[in-house]
Design a protein around this motif. Structure first.
Motif, PDB file in Angstrom:
ATOM      1  N   ASP A  77      37.411  90.248 -46.085  1.00  0.00           N
ATOM      2  CA  ASP A  77      37.657  88.868 -46.528  1.00  0.00           C
ATOM      3  C   ASP A  77      37.309  87.884 -45.417  1.00  0.00           C
ATOM      4  N   GLN A  78      36.671  86.777 -45.785  1.00  0.00           N
ATOM      5  CA  GLN A  78      36.331  85.724 -44.820  1.00  0.00           C
ATOM      6  C   GLN A  78      37.343  84.594 -44.948  1.00  0.00           C
ATOM      7  N   LEU A  79      37.791  84.101 -43.772  1.00  0.00           N
ATOM      8  CA  LEU A  79      38.845  83.093 -43.758  1.00  0.00           C
ATOM      9  C   LEU A  79      38.450  81.873 -42.935  1.00  0.00           C
ATOM     10  N   THR A 113      36.704  87.008 -40.022  1.00  0.00           N
ATOM     11  CA  THR A 113      36.622  88.006 -41.092  1.00  0.00           C
ATOM     12  C   THR A 113      37.693  89.067 -40.856  1.00  0.00           C
ATOM     13  N   LEU A 119      45.296  89.770 -48.608  1.00  0.00           N
ATOM     14  CA  LEU A 119      44.080  89.969 -47.822  1.00  0.00           C
ATOM     15  C   LEU A 119      43.591  91.412 -47.882  1.00  0.00           C
ATOM     16  N   LYS A 159      40.731  81.330 -48.159  1.00  0.00           N
ATOM     17  CA  LYS A 159      40.016  82.610 -48.306  1.00  0.00           C
ATOM     18  C   LYS A 159      38.771  82.380 -49.125  1.00  0.00           C
ATOM     19  N   LYS A 160      37.611  82.722 -48.533  1.00  0.00           N
ATOM     20  CA  LYS A 160      36.330  82.482 -49.224  1.00  0.00           C
ATOM     21  C   LYS A 160      35.998  83.597 -50.186  1.00  0.00           C
TER      22      LYS A 160
END
Length: 257
Positions: A215-217, A161, A211, A256-257
């Protein structure tokens, strides 16, 4: 004695809780130990511009059972002072010339004052060393923890994250480079490996994803044990409070979720 003069006095507050006297006898025993008059409860404090009475509120102990006194001024401010320095101030001749000529020339300390001033400086140096040692111990534990993790040498799959953006000093360009700081970094494998914090360069590839914090990656990359170096003259929003001990190189297949 003017309150305005007290306002310009340089106070050295105690670094934390200090010891207070158990009773009157304990107070007199410590005065005797420090070479101060046991019959007094107030003592002269002399500066180059003024003098006033102060009281001893307690003391700190450092090194091999050495003491630093905690004195209180008439305005309620407290400060640290070496007992030998306060003892010197009780002499009628202490600083007399300096106070008379304060408006005309700076104070020239005699040999005894120089020795005491150096002693006070030594106390402050020892305090800073104690603080520095605490920070070093904390970093050593973090470093030891990082060395216990058996990092994979090949490229692996990560989840993480975005924690924040930061600046690190680049000695080659002599400028700060922007980096991405990641939290909840985990290597996805049969037995997932949690790394905590890690960082990577804010490359052109990453900038395409625009980003933002939170953000979750998911991505592939290689990880190495390399601490994030601090930048120079960094704005508050780019300061990282906790050490970041791992760097992720060449992240790819980014999602990127």
């Amino acid at each position: 004695m003017s309150i305005e003069k007290l306002k310009v006095t340089q106070y050295i507050p105690p670094k934390g809780d200090y010891e207070i006297f158990q009773d009157e006898n304990h107070f007199k025993e410590k005065l005797k130990e420090w070479g101060l008059p046991v019959a007094k409860k107030e003592f002269w404090y002399k500066d180059r511009n003024f003098q006033c009475h102060v009281t001893i509120k307690g003391y700190e102990t450092y090194g091999n059972n050495n003491n630093t006194l905690i004195i209180e001024f008439p305005n309620g401010e407290i400060s640290c002072i070496h007992p030998a320095y306060l003892k010197e101030m009780q002499q009628a001749s202490f600083g007399k010339e300096s106070m008379i000529l304060a408006e005309d020339k700076p104070k020239i300390m005699d040999e005894s004052e120089v020795k005491i001033t150096k002693s006070s400086a030594k106390v402050q140096k020892e305090r800073r060393a104690e603080t520095s040692q605490t920070e070093k111990t904390s970093y050593s534990k973090e470093k030891e923890q990082s060395q216990k993790i058996d990092l994979p040498s090949e490229k692996v799959h990560f989840t993480a994250t975005i924690k924040q953006f930061a600046l690190t000093y680049n000695p080659f360009s002599e400028e700060n480079d922007e980096v991405v700081v990641l939290k909840n970094v985990q290597i996805e494998q049969e037995n997932p490996l949690e790394l905590g914090l890690a960082w990577c360069s804010h490359s052109k590839t990453l900038k395409k994803f625009e980003l933002a914090k939170g953000d979750q990656l998911e991505f592939d990359g290689k990880v190495v044990a390399k601490k994030l170096a601090k930048g120079k003259d960094v704005p508050d929003e780019y300061i990282v409070e906790a050490p970041v001990l791992y760097k992720i190189n060449n992240p790819s297949k980014i999602v990127k979720k």
